[in-house]
Design an enzyme around this catalytic site. Structure first.
Site, short mmCIF file in Angstrom:
data_model
loop_
_atom_site.label_atom_id
_atom_site.label_comp_id
_atom_site.label_asym_id
_atom_site.label_seq_id
_atom_site.Cartn_x
_atom_site.Cartn_y
_atom_site.Cartn_z
N ARG A 260 1.77 20.06 39.56
CA ARG A 260 2.65 19.26 38.68
C ARG A 260 1.93 18.70 37.46
O ARG A 260 2.46 17.81 36.79
CB ARG A 260 3.30 18.11 39.46
CG ARG A 260 4.03 18.53 40.71
CD ARG A 260 5.24 19.40 40.39
NE ARG A 260 5.91 19.86 41.60
CZ ARG A 260 6.97 20.67 41.60
NH1 ARG A 260 7.46 21.10 40.46
NH2 ARG A 260 7.51 21.07 42.73
N LEU A 261 0.76 19.21 37.16
CA LEU A 261 0.03 18.75 35.97
C LEU A 261 0.37 19.68 34.80
O LEU A 261 -0.46 20.41 34.26
CB LEU A 261 -1.47 18.72 36.24
CG LEU A 261 -1.91 17.71 37.32
CD1 LEU A 261 -3.42 17.79 37.54
CD2 LEU A 261 -1.50 16.30 36.93
#
Length: 219
Positions: A197-198
């Site tokens: 999720r970065l």
């Protein structure tokens, strides 16, 4: 049905895990960057590459959204056409600010836009309408978009009436309540999915003096 239904926590699709987006990847202006990504989408063979989610709000601020098709883009903004008496048309003209989302999931990408809504000149609408298939021209006259109708037979009858009305007329002229709208951006964000999720997010934003600045956002 009672209780909650859990949904799986899935990661970004496509090759998002392998390919990121850095500041040096970006074009100087948002339009050139959008053009690069749009060409990637077309080359990848994604279905409906011009589909975008249009968000509008009524005079009280209640939002609504739907998918429409992008018909043109340039440095002035994004153009689509619609019935101005439809829900989206009424909202976009009464509260002339909108959002757009291009959900290119297969490439792990998304583009979001916010900006002012500006009606096109009538000549632009007429030129585009003339390029549409005749069936679509007649359909624009037949459908009282967003209004309650009794059944499908009602639409079929109105289409037949339009065909009779414009028999021998080519091209069919656009209805007076139908036309083009342009979303003139004040913000365009490019989102590239990454692992954990970065994600990579870059925003082109118009500052108070009308210049554009580019910023990286936290995912």
């Amino acid at each position: 049905m009672t209780g909650d239904t859990a949904v799986p926590d899935v990661g970004p699709a496509g090759n998002a895990e392998e390919k990121g987006l850095s500041r040096t990847d970006l074009a100087v202006d948002w339009c050139t960057q959008f053009d690069r990504w749009f060409r990637d989408v077309v080359a990848a063979g994604l279905p409906e590459p011009t589909a975008m989610v249009l968000g509008t709000a009524d005079a009280t601020g209640r939002p609504s959204g739907r998918t429409v098709l992008l018909k043109r883009y340039d440095s002035e903004g994004y153009v689509f056409f619609t019935n101005h008496t439809s829900r989206k048309g009424v909202e976009a003209l009464a509260n002339p600010y909108a959002s757009l989302v291009f959900p290119w999931f297969a490439l792990g990408r998304q583009v979001t836009v916010t900006g002012r809504v500006v009606p096109l000149e009538r000549a632009e609408t007429e030129a585009y309408f003339a390029s549409r298939p005749r069936g679509s021209q007649l359909g624009a006259w037949a459908s009282p978009q967003s209004q309650v109708i009794p059944d499908r037979d009602y639409l079929v009858a109105r289409e037949r009436e339009a065909a009779e009305r414009f028999a021998g007329t080519d091209p069919v002229p656009p209805p007076p309540h139908w036309g083009g709208l342009r979303v003139v951006p004040d913000m365009v964000e490019f989102w590239q999915g990454r692992t954990n999720r970065l994600h990579d997010r870059f925003r082109y934003r118009r500052d108070g003096q009308g210049a554009w600045v580019v910023e990286r956002l936290a995912p």
